[in-house]
Design an enzyme around this catalytic site. Structure first.
Site, PDB file in Angstrom:
ATOM      1  CB  CYS A  23      75.707 -21.380 -11.880  1.00 44.45           C
ATOM      2  SG  CYS A  23      74.894 -19.806 -11.266  1.00 44.45           S
ATOM      3  N   GLY A  49      81.323 -19.369 -14.058  1.00 44.80           N
ATOM      4  CA  GLY A  49      80.797 -18.447 -13.053  1.00 44.80           C
ATOM      5  C   GLY A  49      82.186 -18.076 -12.309  1.00 44.80           C
ATOM      6  CG  ASN A 127      73.610 -24.548 -14.599  1.00 41.32           C
ATOM      7  OD1 ASN A 127      73.801 -25.000 -15.486  1.00 41.32           O
ATOM      8  ND2 ASN A 127      73.516 -22.949 -14.706  1.00 41.32           N
ATOM      9  N   GLY A 128      70.773 -22.383 -13.424  1.00 39.55           N
ATOM     10  CA  GLY A 128      69.606 -22.073 -14.036  1.00 39.55           C
ATOM     11  C   GLY A 128      68.843 -21.126 -13.577  1.00 39.55           C
ATOM     12  CE1 TYR A 268      81.792 -16.270 -24.880  1.00 38.23           C
ATOM     13  CE2 TYR A 268      79.990 -16.311 -23.302  1.00 38.23           C
ATOM     14  CZ  TYR A 268      81.291 -15.940 -23.800  1.00 38.23           C
ATOM     15  OH  TYR A 268      82.149 -15.075 -23.043  1.00 38.23           O
TER      16      TYR A 268
END
Length: 491
Positions: A23, A49, A127-128, A268
């Site tokens: 995210c 996301g 986020n996570g 990436y």
């Protein structure tokens, strides 16, 4: 729920052959019409996301307001009518790809989440991934909490509600001490913007300055789009509380631990124009290609990236090897949206809808294809077939990461371990499965050298989280172990 677009490539080619980018989070305080800055920041973080996005704002006259939508930021948060419903100088936002909770989830799963406490309202975006979320959720429900979503992130709001601390930042500290796994969080009250990273710093979070205001973002590229000055990274285990009047105040609520930043951010996830730890992501990926060429040379006529994520590594590989670089595969930049209905014939086209071979460049050549990773291998096989159909003499794969043999539990959507090609096959078996002339991955030490660790990986205490390659998890995935996941045996 209807699809966000009439036609979306990920829906057509949904074979899980790329790791999905967790995210993205963004927050701003002390700026006029903060929601506009947040929308721009989320647009820059769209690669993290694409499923849905949300924005929450606070205005002294209007109070808290929110908007949550499925689909891309550009399609949902550009309407002047909508943005006028999000007034205020304080705002946070979130773009989502679901990693916990149900896939194709309802709008209630879209963040930020909001809660009303005795001392006022608060919203959070996470986020996570919380690795003990199942246990926390069960405990909270047994004690009377009523959950509105399937997201693990909602646990944080409920833990805050049950805390006996005096104010919202202290309640957040209290809640996050109970949480295991990986988290970068942006949150807001009526006056404060709050940012927190987990003690290991697995997921990224950076601080920026915009005029007299401040902003927090998952990556520096989101600062660039609004003209913000990059100040610094939020440190692992740090909480910052920011107000327009007092600026940034830093707290350290967690016990210090060695940092374990996700190394796949370098490979990436992050955009190549972002900066991580003072390093250009683009330059790091180019250096990965250099190390890859040193470790795995091969005689060939052309180095070709699998666009777009393989491009910087292919440039580095070509420079180090002396083999010419060429764009042998061209990406359709408008694949995200088209009027074409996804008929069965269109679905069967698969990767050809997204990528096309430059036949004039490929024909008769021994081609090195450089890609960022191999997950299931389905896309790699299709690309190999396209290259051979275009008349290539040989096809050699060079992969800019070690074999992905273990799932991630820290905010990345990874297939089950048995569906990861490298979990069930040796490198030689993968080469035969893909049907290529050769297949080589960069070594874990080579990857560490490329990101700036001259001596490679410290096996006694790795400098990064590399669990998807090594199987060594810095935080035990408690919920998954209870479900039967087998950790790697100690060597």
């Amino acid at each position: 729920m209807p699809p966000a677009h009439p036609f979306d490539f990920d829906a057509v080619n949904s074979d899980g052959d790329k790791l999905k980018e967790e995210c993205g989070i963004f927050g701003a305080v002390g700026v006029t019409d903060a929601a506009n800055f947040v929308a721009l920041g989320l647009h820059a973080l769209q690669h993290r996301g694409q499923e849905a996005g949300g924005i929450v704002t606070y205005d002294p006259d209007e109070g808290f307001n929110s908007a949550r939508r499925f689909g891309y930021v550009r399609d949902n948060f550009t309407s002047q009518t909508l943005m006028k419903t999000l007034p205020g100088a304080l705002s946070i936002g979130h773009v989502r790809y679901s990693t916990a909770g149900s896939k194709g989830a309802a709008i209630r799963d879209v963040q930020p989440f909001f809660g009303e406490f005795s001392m006022g309202g608060a919203a959070i975006a996470h986020n996570g991934n919380i690795t003990n979320a199942d246990a926390l959720r069960r405990e909270l429900i047994e004690r009377g909490s009523i959950f509105q979503s399937s997201s693990d992130s909602e646990c944080i709001i409920h833990l805050m509600a049950r805390s006996l601390q005096r104010n919202i930042p202290e309640r957040m500290e209290d809640a996050l001490r109970r949480v295991e796994g990986a988290f970068s969080v942006v949150a807001m009250t009526r006056t404060k913007l709050i940012g927190v990273r987990d003690p290991l710093g697995v997921r990224p979070l950076v601080l920026g300055k915009i005029g007299d205001g401040w902003c927090l973002a998952s990556e520096t590229c989101a600062l660039d789009i609004i003209g913000a000055e990059y100040v610094r990274e939020i440190e692992p285990g740090e909480m910052v509380v920011i107000t327009a009047e007092d600026g940034v105040q830093s707290h350290r609520p967690f016990r210090p631990q060695p940092s374990k930043f996700c190394i796949f951010e370098h490979v990436y996830f992050s955009r190549p124009d972002s900066i991580i730890g003072g390093q250009s992501v683009y330059e790091t990926r180019r250096q990965i290609g250099v190390e890859l060429a040193r470790e795995n040379p091969v005689e060939a006529d052309l180095v070709c990236p699998v666009p777009d994520s393989g491009t910087p590594a292919a440039i580095g590989f070509a420079h180090e090897s002396g083999i010419p670089f060429g764009m042998g595969i061209i990406r359709n930049q408008y694949m995200g949206r088209t009027f074409i209905e996804p008929t069965e014939h269109i679905r069967n086209m698969g990767v050809r809808l997204k990528l096309n071979v430059n036949r004039a460049l490929i024909k008769g050549k021994r081609v090195i294809l450089v890609d960022d990773s191999v997950v299931r291998g389905t896309t790699s096989r299709k690309i190999k077939e396209m290259i051979l159909d275009a008349g290539a003499a040989e096809v050699h794969f060079r992969i800019a990461s070690p074999p992905t043999a273990w799932p991630c539990f820290y905010g990345v959507d990874t297939p089950q371990r048995e569906k990861l090609l490298a979990a069930t096959m040796s490198e030689e078996e993968m080469c035969q499965h893909l049907g290529v002339d050769s297949l080589k991955f960069i070594s874990l030490d080579g990857l560490y050298r490329a990101v700036g660790e001259a001596e490679g990986r410290d096996k006694s205490c790795p400098q990064y989280c590399d669990a998807c390659f090594s199987g060594e998890y810095p935080v035990e995935p408690a919920d998954m172990i209870k479900k039967g996941f087998q950790m790697k045996a100690a060597e």
